[in-house]
Design an enzyme around this catalytic site. Structure first.
Site, PDB file in Angstrom:
ATOM      1  N   CYS A 181      -1.104   5.754 -12.287  1.00 48.86           N
ATOM      2  CA  CYS A 181      -1.658   7.092 -12.060  1.00 48.86           C
ATOM      3  C   CYS A 181      -1.485   7.985 -13.280  1.00 48.86           C
ATOM      4  CB  CYS A 181      -0.989   7.724 -10.848  1.00 48.86           C
ATOM      5  SG  CYS A 181      -1.480   9.432 -10.565  1.00 48.86           S
ATOM      6  N   CYS A 229     -10.646   9.795  -8.951  1.00 46.64           N
ATOM      7  CA  CYS A 229      -9.335   9.724  -8.349  1.00 46.64           C
ATOM      8  C   CYS A 229      -8.282   9.199  -9.316  1.00 46.64           C
ATOM      9  CB  CYS A 229      -9.489   8.717  -7.228  1.00 46.64           C
ATOM     10  SG  CYS A 229      -8.420   8.979  -5.923  1.00 46.64           S
ATOM     11  N   GLU A 246      -6.506  20.813 -11.625  1.00 45.73           N
ATOM     12  CA  GLU A 246      -7.889  20.375 -11.490  1.00 45.73           C
ATOM     13  C   GLU A 246      -8.261  20.260 -10.016  1.00 45.73           C
ATOM     14  OE1 GLU A 246      -8.565  17.992 -15.642  1.00 45.73           O
ATOM     15  OE2 GLU A 246      -7.742  16.886 -13.986  1.00 45.73           O
ATOM     16  N   CYS A 303       4.072   6.838 -10.418  1.00 43.33           N
ATOM     17  CA  CYS A 303       3.305   5.637 -10.086  1.00 43.33           C
ATOM     18  C   CYS A 303       2.661   5.122 -11.380  1.00 43.33           C
ATOM     19  CB  CYS A 303       2.260   5.958  -9.030  1.00 43.33           C
ATOM     20  SG  CYS A 303       3.010   6.636  -7.539  1.00 43.33           S
ATOM     21  N   CYS A 334     -11.446  17.956  -3.286  1.00 46.05           N
ATOM     22  CA  CYS A 334     -10.178  17.289  -3.563  1.00 46.05           C
ATOM     23  C   CYS A 334      -9.272  18.299  -4.250  1.00 46.05           C
ATOM     24  CB  CYS A 334     -10.450  16.073  -4.454  1.00 46.05           C
ATOM     25  SG  CYS A 334      -8.963  15.203  -4.932  1.00 46.05           S
ATOM     26  N   GLY A 356      -0.368  15.773  -7.703  1.00 45.12           N
ATOM     27  CA  GLY A 356       0.862  16.094  -6.997  1.00 45.12           C
ATOM     28  C   GLY A 356       1.080  15.346  -5.704  1.00 45.12           C
ATOM     29  N   ASN A 389      -9.414   3.458 -11.507  1.00 44.62           N
ATOM     30  CA  ASN A 389     -10.055   4.278 -12.529  1.00 44.62           C
ATOM     31  C   ASN A 389      -9.217   4.233 -13.788  1.00 44.62           C
ATOM     32  OD1 ASN A 389     -12.347   5.321 -11.080  1.00 44.62           O
ATOM     33  ND2 ASN A 389     -10.856   6.404  -9.818  1.00 44.62           N
ATOM     34  N   CYS A 433       3.162  15.683 -11.331  1.00 44.82           N
ATOM     35  CA  CYS A 433       3.794  15.036 -10.184  1.00 44.82           C
ATOM     36  C   CYS A 433       5.125  14.484 -10.653  1.00 44.82           C
ATOM     37  CB  CYS A 433       2.903  13.903  -9.667  1.00 44.82           C
ATOM     38  SG  CYS A 433       3.550  13.108  -8.178  1.00 44.82           S
ATOM     39  N   PHE A 479      -0.848   2.973  -0.323  1.00 40.07           N
ATOM     40  CA  PHE A 479      -0.096   1.755  -0.018  1.00 40.07           C
ATOM     41  C   PHE A 479      -0.009   0.844  -1.247  1.00 40.07           C
ATOM     42  CE2 PHE A 479       1.121  -1.925   2.633  1.00 40.07           C
ATOM     43  CZ  PHE A 479       2.110  -1.290   3.371  1.00 40.07           C
TER      44      PHE A 479
HETATM   45  N1  SAH Z   1       0.365  11.959  -4.552  1.00 38.83           N
HETATM   46  C1  SAH Z   1      -0.470  11.635  -3.470  1.00 38.83           C
HETATM   47  C2  SAH Z   1      -1.842  12.247  -3.551  1.00 38.83           C
HETATM   48  C3  SAH Z   1      -2.526  12.283  -4.883  1.00 38.83           C
HETATM   49  S1  SAH Z   1      -3.103  10.779  -5.528  1.00 38.83           S
HETATM   50  C4  SAH Z   1      -0.570  10.145  -3.320  1.00 38.83           C
HETATM   51  O1  SAH Z   1      -0.089   9.433  -4.182  1.00 38.83           O
HETATM   52  O2  SAH Z   1      -1.078   9.691  -2.302  1.00 38.83           O
HETATM   53  C5  SAH Z   1      -4.581  10.418  -4.617  1.00 38.83           C
HETATM   54  C6  SAH Z   1      -4.926   8.930  -4.587  1.00 38.83           C
HETATM   55  O3  SAH Z   1      -5.385   8.474  -5.872  1.00 38.83           O
HETATM   56  C7  SAH Z   1      -3.720   8.056  -4.263  1.00 38.83           C
HETATM   57  O4  SAH Z   1      -4.043   7.061  -3.348  1.00 38.83           O
HETATM   58  C8  SAH Z   1      -3.410   7.468  -5.596  1.00 38.83           C
HETATM   59  O5  SAH Z   1      -2.654   6.331  -5.459  1.00 38.83           O
HETATM   60  C9  SAH Z   1      -4.775   7.240  -6.162  1.00 38.83           C
HETATM   61  N2  SAH Z   1      -4.806   6.998  -7.602  1.00 38.83           N
HETATM   62  C10 SAH Z   1      -3.952   7.468  -8.529  1.00 38.83           C
HETATM   63  N3  SAH Z   1      -4.309   7.036  -9.751  1.00 38.83           N
HETATM   64  C11 SAH Z   1      -5.419   6.286  -9.601  1.00 38.83           C
HETATM   65  C12 SAH Z   1      -6.267   5.581 -10.500  1.00 38.83           C
HETATM   66  N4  SAH Z   1      -6.055   5.610 -11.811  1.00 38.83           N
HETATM   67  N5  SAH Z   1      -7.330   4.935  -9.995  1.00 38.83           N
HETATM   68  C13 SAH Z   1      -7.576   4.952  -8.658  1.00 38.83           C
HETATM   69  N6  SAH Z   1      -6.819   5.595  -7.774  1.00 38.83           N
HETATM   70  C14 SAH Z   1      -5.741   6.255  -8.230  1.00 38.83           C
HETATM   71 FE1  SF4 Z   2       2.130  11.302  -7.923  1.00 33.92          FE
HETATM   72 FE2  SF4 Z   2       0.345  10.310  -6.185  1.00 33.92          FE
HETATM   73 FE3  SF4 Z   2       0.059   9.923  -8.844  1.00 33.92          FE
HETATM   74 FE4  SF4 Z   2       2.000   8.686  -7.517  1.00 33.92          FE
HETATM   75  S1  SF4 Z   2      -0.221   8.399  -7.202  1.00 33.92           S
HETATM   76  S2  SF4 Z   2       2.212   9.718  -9.495  1.00 33.92           S
HETATM   77  S3  SF4 Z   2       2.581  10.213  -6.018  1.00 33.92           S
HETATM   78  S4  SF4 Z   2      -0.025  11.869  -7.784  1.00 33.92           S
END
Ligand code: SAH
Ligand code: SF4
Length: 395
Positions: A142, A370, A115, A139, A128, A194, A327, A135, A249
């Protein structure tokens, strides 16, 4: 070798040869392009010039057909077409949100899907892009992290997302027309699916192409790479890509970060902060973005805000803190913090002298926000299973 092995290994690579035996020129560095031209019959003496010409056709004018490369001899164009292709990911669906956000689902080799999200704003437009299918990290907040299927994207597939969006926005310049300085696609964030630093070489090559002045020519300051904290690759990001850095972070104690961002068990908060403090490019004009997702009752207390500031101050990191309202996605184990809580948190940070913008949630109605990105094939597969189960069809 690093005393700490990466939490995951890189996954399969894709051969450069396409099924029909042709070589894709997209995603090759200038040196690789030159090499591949020589290997396939371009005289060495001409190779540098041909590389420059073909490069411009592909990345400056967005041409996909060798026949259109009018400053090359006809016979040479035909020769190129026999050996090479100019191929980018294919758009499967495009959804446009009420707020103008566009979400594309793109198909890449092997039938995988990624996407890509385009977010228009008043004075700029941000794309984006994804660096992997799924990935390998997990996390807990996520959606992408719950996806099982993972593969690294090739450099072609990464820069191809940018080219695809330029196609859709009809933003390739027309030869001879006056140069339009207001770009619809002016910024790139590596914040899709990713972990970009687990696919370093391909991400670097793709971003180098996007920055090349004789092509897409985006400034390195308009590209932001977001990482969950792959500490050994952070310095390389400054040296070899030179883009801006964002760090997921999300927590201020190792105890909480271990759960939210499990890579923290490999490289903890202190190690991460040390790597950021010495990020070669960080300065007041190029601050590091701390991304902080606001999870109700998990990481959003006043104490957390103060601890966050302490961490950043202790290490003297030029920083801004981007607060991201969580989100929610179906089945997510967390809730979004209330707006009041987010504002109070932001205020503590602001009072301490740091910018603390609250990220606007865009494209929520099309699941483009995001962290919500996840391959639609997997979603479809799941829902089909559910449907089958409901209908009593499952064996
Ligand atoms: N893997 C990388 C980049 C992709 S994620 C990373 O983790 O930084 C891009 C951003 O979206 C990251 O800051 C991630 O923590 C955030 N993110 C992931 N899931 C989310 C959610 N459900 N709501 C808000 N932000 C989220
Ligand atoms: Fe992967 Fe980034 Fe999602 Fe963590 S927040 S699972 S590193 S895409």
């Amino acid at each position: 070798m690093s005393p700490k092995a990466p939490i995951t290994q890189d996954v399969m690579t894709i051969p450069r040869k396409l099924p029909e035996g042709k070589i894709n020129l997209v995603g090759l560095t200038r040196d690789q392009l030159r090499e591949v031209l020589i290997e396939n019959g371009t005289p060495e003496k001409q190779a540098k010039m041909r590389t420059g010409q073909i490069w411009q056709w592909i990345y400056q004018w967005g041409v996909r057909d060798f026949a259109e490369m009018t400053n090359l001899a006809k016979a040479y164009r035909a020769q190129l077409a026999e050996t090479f292709v100019i191929e980018i990911p294919e758009v499967v669906t495009r959804q446009v949100s009420e707020d103008g956000t566009r979400k594309y689902l793109c198909r890449i080799a092997g039938g995988h899907e990624v996407e890509v999200v385009y977010i228009p704003e008043e004075d700029r437009g941000t794309l984006c892009i994804s660096s992997q299918v799924g990935c390998t990290l997990t996390c807990s907040f996520c959606h992408t992290g719950t996806q099982k299927l993972v593969r690294n994207l090739t450099a072609a597939e990464i820069v191809g997302q940018v080219m695809m969006a330029r196609d859709d926005l009809e933003e390739w310049p027309v030869p001879g027309a006056p140069k339009d300085e207001t770009r619809l696609l002016s910024n790139i964030v590596l914040m899709g699916m990713g972990e970009p630093l687990y696919n370093f070489d391909n991400v670097r090559d793709a971003m180098k192409i996007a920055m090349d002045p004789e092509g897409i020519s985006l400034s390195r300051r308009r590209i932001t790479l977001s990482t969950s904290g792959v500490v050994p690759e952070i310095a390389r990001t400054a040296e070899e890509i030179g883009c801006l850095l964002a760090i997921s972070f999300h927590a201020t104690t190792d105890e909480t970060r271990d759960v939210l961002v499990p890579i923290n068990k490999r490289w903890n908060i202190e190690e991460l902060l040390q790597a950021l403090a010495s990020y070669p490019k960080a300065s007041n004009s190029e601050r590091i973005t701390f991304e902080y997702v606001m999870l109700d009752g998990v990481n959003d207390s006043d104490e957390d805000a103060h601890r966050l500031i302490d961490h950043i101050k202790r290490h003297n990191i030029p920083a801004k803190i981007n607060l991201i309202p969580f989100n929610e996605w179906p089945g997510a184990p967390y809730k979004r913090s209330s707006n009041n809580r987010i504002r109070a948190f932001a205020n503590i940070i602001y009072q301490a002298g740091y910018a603390s913008p609250i990220r606007k949630t865009r494209g929520e109605d099309i699941m483009a926000a995001c962290g919500q990105l996840k391959s639609a094939t997997e979603r479809a597969r799941k829902s089909r299973k559910q449907i089958e189960a409901e209908a009593g069809l499952q064996s």
